[in-house]
Design an enzyme around this catalytic site. Structure first.
Site, PDB file in Angstrom:
ATOM      1  N   GLY A  10       0.783  -1.205  -0.085  1.00 33.98           N
ATOM      2  CA  GLY A  10       0.106   0.117  -0.070  1.00 33.98           C
ATOM      3  C   GLY A  10       0.910   1.004   0.042  1.00 33.98           C
ATOM      4  CG  ASN A  12      -0.802   3.435  -4.005  1.00 29.79           C
ATOM      5  OD1 ASN A  12      -1.161   2.226  -3.447  1.00 29.79           O
ATOM      6  ND2 ASN A  12      -1.972   4.115  -3.878  1.00 29.79           N
ATOM      7  CB  ILE A  15       0.463   5.616   6.664  1.00 30.10           C
ATOM      8  CG1 ILE A  15      -0.517   6.459   7.470  1.00 30.10           C
ATOM      9  CG2 ILE A  15       1.519   5.476   7.719  1.00 30.10           C
ATOM     10  CD1 ILE A  15      -1.291   5.935   8.381  1.00 30.10           C
ATOM     11  CE1 TYR A 183      -9.229  -0.678   9.209  1.00 24.90           C
ATOM     12  CE2 TYR A 183      -9.819   0.161  11.452  1.00 24.90           C
ATOM     13  CZ  TYR A 183      -8.871   0.118  10.370  1.00 24.90           C
ATOM     14  OH  TYR A 183      -7.909   0.857  10.315  1.00 24.90           O
TER      15      TYR A 183
HETATM   16  N1  LIG Z   1      -5.547   6.703   8.657  1.00 29.45           N
HETATM   17  C1  LIG Z   1      -5.792   6.194   9.899  1.00 29.45           C
HETATM   18  O1  LIG Z   1      -6.267   7.051  10.782  1.00 29.45           O
HETATM   19  C2  LIG Z   1      -5.285   4.873  10.491  1.00 29.45           C
HETATM   20  C3  LIG Z   1      -5.363   4.876  11.934  1.00 29.45           C
HETATM   21  C4  LIG Z   1      -4.993   3.396  12.100  1.00 29.45           C
HETATM   22  C5  LIG Z   1      -4.618   2.583  11.573  1.00 29.45           C
HETATM   23  N2  LIG Z   1      -4.504   2.863   9.889  1.00 29.45           N
HETATM   24  C6  LIG Z   1      -3.988   1.600   9.204  1.00 29.45           C
HETATM   25  O2  LIG Z   1      -2.736   2.387   8.414  1.00 29.45           O
HETATM   26  C7  LIG Z   1      -2.574   1.586   7.149  1.00 29.45           C
HETATM   27  C8  LIG Z   1      -2.566   2.578   6.217  1.00 29.45           C
HETATM   28  O3  LIG Z   1      -3.668   3.213   5.945  1.00 29.45           O
HETATM   29  P1  LIG Z   1      -3.922   4.621   5.398  1.00 29.45           P
HETATM   30  O4  LIG Z   1      -4.404   5.559   6.217  1.00 29.45           O
HETATM   31  O5  LIG Z   1      -2.763   5.310   4.811  1.00 29.45           O
HETATM   32  O6  LIG Z   1      -5.122   4.421   4.365  1.00 29.45           O
HETATM   33  P2  LIG Z   1      -5.172   4.689   2.752  1.00 29.45           P
HETATM   34  O7  LIG Z   1      -4.504   6.109   2.298  1.00 29.45           O
HETATM   35  O8  LIG Z   1      -6.553   4.321   2.167  1.00 29.45           O
HETATM   36  O9  LIG Z   1      -3.898   3.801   2.171  1.00 29.45           O
HETATM   37  C9  LIG Z   1      -4.096   2.370   1.883  1.00 29.45           C
HETATM   38  C10 LIG Z   1      -3.235   1.608   1.081  1.00 29.45           C
HETATM   39  O10 LIG Z   1      -3.640   0.381   1.251  1.00 29.45           O
HETATM   40  C11 LIG Z   1      -3.877  -0.111  -0.379  1.00 29.45           C
HETATM   41  N3  LIG Z   1      -4.639  -1.053  -0.287  1.00 29.45           N
HETATM   42  C12 LIG Z   1      -6.115  -1.210  -0.138  1.00 29.45           C
HETATM   43  N4  LIG Z   1      -6.554  -2.234  -0.228  1.00 29.45           N
HETATM   44  C13 LIG Z   1      -5.363  -3.035  -1.026  1.00 29.45           C
HETATM   45  C14 LIG Z   1      -5.501  -4.364  -1.629  1.00 29.45           C
HETATM   46  N5  LIG Z   1      -6.728  -5.216  -1.647  1.00 29.45           N
HETATM   47  N6  LIG Z   1      -4.163  -4.642  -2.047  1.00 29.45           N
HETATM   48  C15 LIG Z   1      -3.144  -4.158  -2.057  1.00 29.45           C
HETATM   49  N7  LIG Z   1      -3.442  -2.656  -1.662  1.00 29.45           N
HETATM   50  C16 LIG Z   1      -4.437  -2.385  -0.984  1.00 29.45           C
HETATM   51  C17 LIG Z   1      -4.157   1.098  -1.153  1.00 29.45           C
HETATM   52  O11 LIG Z   1      -4.331   1.009  -2.255  1.00 29.45           O
HETATM   53  P3  LIG Z   1      -5.218   2.054  -3.591  1.00 29.45           P
HETATM   54  O12 LIG Z   1      -4.795   3.286  -3.372  1.00 29.45           O
HETATM   55  O13 LIG Z   1      -4.885   1.110  -4.749  1.00 29.45           O
HETATM   56  O14 LIG Z   1      -6.444   1.726  -2.934  1.00 29.45           O
HETATM   57  C18 LIG Z   1      -3.334   2.327  -0.350  1.00 29.45           C
HETATM   58  O15 LIG Z   1      -2.479   2.431  -1.050  1.00 29.45           O
HETATM   59  C19 LIG Z   1      -3.803   0.732   7.045  1.00 29.45           C
HETATM   60  O16 LIG Z   1      -3.461  -0.667   7.547  1.00 29.45           O
HETATM   61  C20 LIG Z   1      -4.804   1.364   8.084  1.00 29.45           C
HETATM   62  O17 LIG Z   1      -5.601   0.271   8.741  1.00 29.45           O
HETATM   63  C21 LIG Z   1      -4.815   4.061   9.461  1.00 29.45           C
END
Ligand SMILES: NC(=O)c1ccc[n+]([C@@H]2O[C@H](COP(=O)([O-])OP(=O)(O)OC[C@H]3O[C@@H](n4cnc5c(N)ncnc54)[C@H](OP(=O)(O)O)[C@@H]3O)[C@@H](O)[C@H]2O)c1
Length: 330
Positions: A10, A12, A15, A183
């Site tokens: 993930g 692209n 985080i 989730y």
């Molecule tokens: N943001 C928060 O507040 C928060 C809090 C706690 C934990 N987290 C955790 O932090 C991590 C990163 O999240 P983020 O906030 O940076 O979210 P994000 O901006 O939505 O990034 C998620 C990434 O995961 C990729 N992804 C989603 N489904 C996928 C799949 N089936 N196969 C491969 N890649 C996939 C997305 O690719 P696409 O762009 O192609 O969809 C994107 O690159 C996650 O595990 C999330 O649960 C986030």
């Protein structure tokens, strides 16, 4: 160049992008494991524009598909001879109120498949690589990015969730599914198996830790939320909580992950949960050894994961479906 190879899933956006960017800047050979090659390349080009000498490449993986994970590992092991760091960052969340259960082609519920089954299978298929690298280079690390919502007894947002039931692992029982529970369960599984895997690997120099990056409203994680919730999340929660330092930015959130990834301070540290850059207690549920073992077994069986190194006591359990082992995909 450090000579260290890292995979960030993930990578692209959000985080994960910041983690990949930091590791590339630090001279690591970074594989950005992305669902969309186009989005991945666009992100990689941004990193290369900033750090022209960096070693970055994009490889395709859809973590919600076990076939795609196997294909990724096959290609990765063709291209690289070692793996020092695996950051299981990719994740998704449905609209938390969504009660419509969606399954993928292989029959797995989409949240559990993306956040738990896919990353677990990826780790298992790469374990031998990590162990071999650690034998040669001193150590290798796995970092599982989880979420504080896994602890429904202490999180205001997931307080209405229930405990994980192994016989309803993918919330298949009628009336039990909603996006938030799915989730929460998937992120709890990240922590449960971090602890379990760390114990299994205690004779190796591979460490496994879980980290909650904090509340980062500006990523795309809330893309499936309805417009009102997204607006509230971005404008109200972020604006108010940022002042009280309750929320953070993707760059700041990624720094904690990067420290865990490359700081000497964490050498040999394994089986821990981190929050706000510190080791913390995770949910009471996550320390339940019986639950850890049950989740390990059911996940092994459903994904067909198997690593020769971990295999012996699990062979019986997973022999039902063993097409995931590293030796067989090579
Ligand atoms: N943001 C928060 O507040 C928060 C809090 C706690 C934990 N987290 C955790 O932090 C991590 C990163 O999240 P983020 O906030 O940076 O979210 P994000 O901006 O939505 O990034 C998620 C990434 O995961 C990729 N992804 C989603 N489904 C996928 C799949 N089936 N196969 C491969 N890649 C996939 C997305 O690719 P696409 O762009 O192609 O969809 C994107 O690159 C996650 O595990 C999330 O649960 C986030």
């Amino acid at each position: 160049m450090t000579g260290r190879v890292a995979i960030v899933t993930g990578a692209n956006t959000g985080i994960g992008y910041q983690v990949a960017r930091y590791l590339a800047e630090g001279g690591n050979d970074v594989v950005m494991a992305c669902r969309s090659i186009e989005k991945g390349k666009e992100a990689m080009n941004r990193i290369k524009a900033e750090y022209p000498n960096s070693l970055v490449q994009v490889m395709e993986v859809d973590l919600s598909s076990m076939d795609s994970v196997r294909k990724f590992v096959k290609e990765f092991t063709r291209k690289k001879t070692r793996l020092n760091l695996l950051v299981n960052n990719a994740g998704m969340a449905l609209n938390f109120k969504d009660q419509t259960r969606k399954t993928m082609r292989e029959g797995f519920e989409v949240t559990m498949a993306t956040n738990h089954f896919g990353p677990f299978l990826l780790s298992c298929l790469l374990i031998d690589y990590l162990i071999q690298t650690a034998d040669i280079m001193g150590e290798a690390r796995i970092i599982n990015v989880t979420c504080a919502l896994h602890d429904h007894e202490h999180s205001w947002l997931s307080k209405d969730c229930g405990f994980l039931e192994v016989d309803n692992f993918q919330l298949q029982k009628e009336g039990t599914f909603n996006g938030l529970q799915a989730y929460k369960n998937s992120k709890l599984c990240n922590v449960l198996l971090t602890y379990y895997l760390a114990e299994k690997l205690n004779n190796t120099h591979v460490t496994v830790n879980a980290i909650d990056p904090g509340i980062v409203p500006t990523t795309e994680l809330s893309r499936n939320a309805n417009k009102t919730d997204r607006f509230l999340w971005l404008c109200c929660v972020h604006r108010c909580c940022r002042i009280a330092k309750k929320t953070t930015t993707p760059i700041k959130a990624s720094l904690h992950i990067c420290q865990l990834a490359d700081s000497e301070k964490y050498e040999g540290v394994t089986g821990k949960y981190f929050q706000n850059g510190h080791e913390e207690r995770s949910s009471v549920e996550s320390y339940d050894k019986e639950l850890q073992e049950k989740v390990w077994k059911v996940t092994n069986r459903l994904t067909g994961a198997r690593s020769m190194t971990l295999a012996n006591e699990d062979l019986e359990e997973i022999s039902l479906n063993s097409h995931g082992s590293l030796d067989m995909i090579k």
